[in-house]
Write a protein that holds these residues in place. Structure first.
Motif, mmCIF file in Angstrom:
data_model
loop_
_atom_site.group_PDB
_atom_site.id
_atom_site.type_symbol
_atom_site.label_atom_id
_atom_site.label_comp_id
_atom_site.label_asym_id
_atom_site.label_seq_id
_atom_site.Cartn_x
_atom_site.Cartn_y
_atom_site.Cartn_z
ATOM 1 N N LEU A 43 0.815 -1.215 0.000
ATOM 2 C CA LEU A 43 0.000 0.000 0.000
ATOM 3 C C LEU A 43 0.854 1.273 0.000
ATOM 4 C CD1 LEU A 43 -2.812 -0.954 2.557
ATOM 5 C CD2 LEU A 43 -2.919 -0.988 0.054
ATOM 6 N N VAL A 44 1.941 1.279 0.745
ATOM 7 C CA VAL A 44 2.756 2.492 0.895
ATOM 8 C C VAL A 44 3.808 2.614 -0.201
ATOM 9 C CG1 VAL A 44 4.359 3.724 2.420
ATOM 10 C CG2 VAL A 44 2.380 2.541 3.389
ATOM 11 N N ASP A 45 4.486 1.507 -0.517
ATOM 12 C CA ASP A 45 5.588 1.552 -1.473
ATOM 13 C C ASP A 45 5.238 0.963 -2.840
ATOM 14 O OD1 ASP A 45 7.639 2.659 0.284
ATOM 15 O OD2 ASP A 45 7.494 0.759 1.368
ATOM 16 N N GLY A 46 4.033 0.396 -2.958
ATOM 17 C CA GLY A 46 3.653 -0.223 -4.224
ATOM 18 C C GLY A 46 4.451 -1.472 -4.532
ATOM 19 N N LEU A 47 5.021 -2.088 -3.506
ATOM 20 C CA LEU A 47 5.853 -3.275 -3.671
ATOM 21 C C LEU A 47 5.096 -4.480 -3.113
ATOM 22 C CD1 LEU A 47 8.640 -4.481 -4.454
ATOM 23 C CD2 LEU A 47 9.367 -4.011 -2.099
ATOM 24 N N TRP A 48 4.398 -5.175 -3.978
ATOM 25 C CA TRP A 48 3.620 -6.342 -3.550
ATOM 26 C C TRP A 48 4.432 -7.614 -3.776
ATOM 27 C CZ3 TRP A 48 -0.684 -5.858 -0.808
ATOM 28 C CH2 TRP A 48 -1.417 -4.672 -0.915
ATOM 29 N N LEU A 49 4.663 -8.345 -2.696
ATOM 30 C CA LEU A 49 5.335 -9.634 -2.830
ATOM 31 C C LEU A 49 4.393 -10.630 -3.483
ATOM 32 C CD1 LEU A 49 7.126 -10.016 0.643
ATOM 33 C CD2 LEU A 49 8.037 -9.071 -1.481
ATOM 34 N N GLY A 50 4.906 -11.408 -4.427
ATOM 35 C CA GLY A 50 4.090 -12.402 -5.110
ATOM 36 C C GLY A 50 3.708 -13.549 -4.186
ATOM 37 N N PRO A 51 2.719 -14.341 -4.570
ATOM 38 C CA PRO A 51 2.284 -15.474 -3.739
ATOM 39 C C PRO A 51 3.422 -16.426 -3.393
ATOM 40 C CG PRO A 51 0.720 -15.082 -5.515
ATOM 41 C CD PRO A 51 1.887 -14.204 -5.786
ATOM 42 N N ALA A 52 4.286 -16.724 -4.372
ATOM 43 C CA ALA A 52 5.410 -17.634 -4.110
ATOM 44 C C ALA A 52 6.352 -17.047 -3.063
ATOM 45 C CB ALA A 52 6.161 -17.928 -5.400
ATOM 46 N N ALA A 53 6.614 -15.742 -3.162
ATOM 47 C CA ALA A 53 7.504 -15.084 -2.202
ATOM 48 C C ALA A 53 6.885 -15.076 -0.807
ATOM 49 C CB ALA A 53 7.812 -13.657 -2.654
ATOM 50 N N VAL A 54 5.580 -14.830 -0.727
ATOM 51 C CA VAL A 54 4.900 -14.809 0.572
ATOM 52 C C VAL A 54 4.940 -16.195 1.213
ATOM 53 C CG1 VAL A 54 2.693 -14.481 1.735
ATOM 54 C CG2 VAL A 54 3.425 -12.864 -0.027
ATOM 55 N N LEU A 55 4.691 -17.226 0.411
ATOM 56 C CA LEU A 55 4.734 -18.595 0.935
ATOM 57 C C LEU A 55 6.144 -18.961 1.399
ATOM 58 C CD1 LEU A 55 2.429 -20.510 -1.583
ATOM 59 C CD2 LEU A 55 1.941 -19.927 0.806
ATOM 60 N N ARG A 56 7.126 -18.535 0.624
ATOM 61 C CA ARG A 56 8.509 -18.820 1.022
ATOM 62 C C ARG A 56 8.849 -18.101 2.316
ATOM 63 N NH1 ARG A 56 14.029 -17.391 -2.406
ATOM 64 N NH2 ARG A 56 15.487 -18.415 -0.965
ATOM 65 N N ALA A 57 8.421 -16.846 2.426
ATOM 66 C CA ALA A 57 8.670 -16.086 3.655
ATOM 67 C C ALA A 57 7.964 -16.738 4.836
ATOM 68 C CB ALA A 57 8.199 -14.645 3.483
ATOM 69 N N ALA A 58 6.737 -17.206 4.630
ATOM 70 C CA ALA A 58 5.985 -17.855 5.705
ATOM 71 C C ALA A 58 6.684 -19.141 6.153
ATOM 72 C CB ALA A 58 4.562 -18.152 5.250
ATOM 73 N N GLY A 59 7.227 -19.886 5.201
ATOM 74 C CA GLY A 59 7.963 -21.093 5.553
ATOM 75 C C GLY A 59 9.207 -20.788 6.353
ATOM 76 N N LEU A 60 9.942 -19.762 5.942
ATOM 77 C CA LEU A 60 11.138 -19.364 6.678
ATOM 78 C C LEU A 60 10.783 -18.877 8.085
ATOM 79 C CD1 LEU A 60 13.089 -17.439 3.890
ATOM 80 C CD2 LEU A 60 13.727 -19.637 4.902
ATOM 81 N N VAL A 61 9.721 -18.093 8.177
ATOM 82 C CA VAL A 61 9.286 -17.580 9.472
ATOM 83 C C VAL A 61 8.941 -18.727 10.418
ATOM 84 C CG1 VAL A 61 7.359 -16.408 10.611
ATOM 85 C CG2 VAL A 61 8.538 -15.302 8.717
#
Length: 292
Positions: A139-157
């Protein structure tokens, strides 16, 4: 498993009912966000804009914000699991362990209940902060992480939550009083940003200090998460130029370099898995010995 589930639910309720404890478990992340919002973000953005004038201020800000939020999520995976273990310290100090022992509950079930509850708190809180970070960047920077990136981040978290909660459990097993735990948690939450390379880019520190930080599992975990968060924004800043890309990755801890050795992704993950296995076993033994 019903007994373990009951202990887990009980510990979760105790943690989330104490709003002050929840707040302090997020203190490190809150401090980092406040520092960057009020002071450090402008300094980082100005410096990078001067170094990469063709990138534009918007692209530079998106990179700095994505790097910052990776640090916020990382800190959350550590401090929330630690905060959830306050229930263990309170029960030990108040003598509630004796109440458990007069019931038909095995020590192993009690230990498992504490560890699972702490990991659950860390995962819930960290994934929530991850979601808020993704939304903010979009919303602020216009930088939306793609679904694959979000899933990868969730796995790492999730991996970080298991590793750092087990490490915290081992440390907490030596803490005897609630006041000592509170002091320790506050210190860790405040100092953690430095040893994880989240407050100041690790490349801005003296070489020896940077090598020590990069050798720690916290910085290596940050490396993995920053690679996901900054994959697009880094290229937008450097224009894909290899030398600039490599330099920026080293300065901002997107690559962890110890001496001349670039820590591989596989090694960083193996270290975290090893911490999970070893610290879980040791902390379980320590906590089991305290239940009497």
């Amino acid at each position: 498993m019903r007994v373990v589930a009951g202990i887990v639910v009980r510990n979760l309720r105790l943690f989330f009912r104490d709003r002050l404890n929840v707040f302090f478990s997020l203190l490190g992340a809150i401090i980092l966000f406040a520092l960057y919002t009020l002071f450090l973000s402008n300094l980082q953005t100005t410096g990078l804009t001067e170094s990469f004038p063709d990138a534009g201020e918007g692209a530079v800000k998106a990179f700095v914000d994505s790097w910052m939020f990776a640090g916020i999520v990382l800190i959350t995976t550590i401090t929330t699991g630690l905060g959830a273990l306050s229930v263990l310290v309170d029960d030990a100090q108040s003598g509630r362990f004796r109440d458990f022992l007069v019931s038909p509950i095995r020590r192993g079930q009690i230990v498992l209940g504490y560890l699972i509850a702490a990991v659950a708190v860390a995962v819930i809180m960290s994934l929530l902060v991850l979601a808020l970070s993704v939304i903010y960047l979009g919303l602020v920077d216009g930088l939306w992480l793609g679904p694959a990136a979000v899933l990868r981040a969730a796995g790492l978290v999730t991996l970080f939550c298991f590793a750092f909660t087990s490490l915290s459990a081992l440390v907490v097993s030596f803490v005897r009083t609630a006041s000592a735990f509170s002091a320790m948690s506050t210190i860790i939450g405040t100092v953690l940003g430095f040893i994880a390379g989240a407050y100041i880019p690790v490349g801005s520190l003296p070489t020896t200090v940077g090598d020590v930080i990069n050798a720690l599992p916290f910085a290596q975990a940050g490396m993995l998460l920053r690679r996901v968060f900054t994959a697009e924004s880094l290229t937008a800043v450097t224009g894909g130029e290899p030398a600039s890309d490599e330099a920026l990755r080293a300065v901002y801890g997107i690559d962890s370099i110890v001496g001349e050795w670039l820590v591989p992704t596989g090694v960083a993950i193996a270290v975290l898995v090893g911490i999970t296995v070893v610290c879980t076993a040791l902390s379980a033994m320590r906590i089991r010995a305290r239940i009497r």
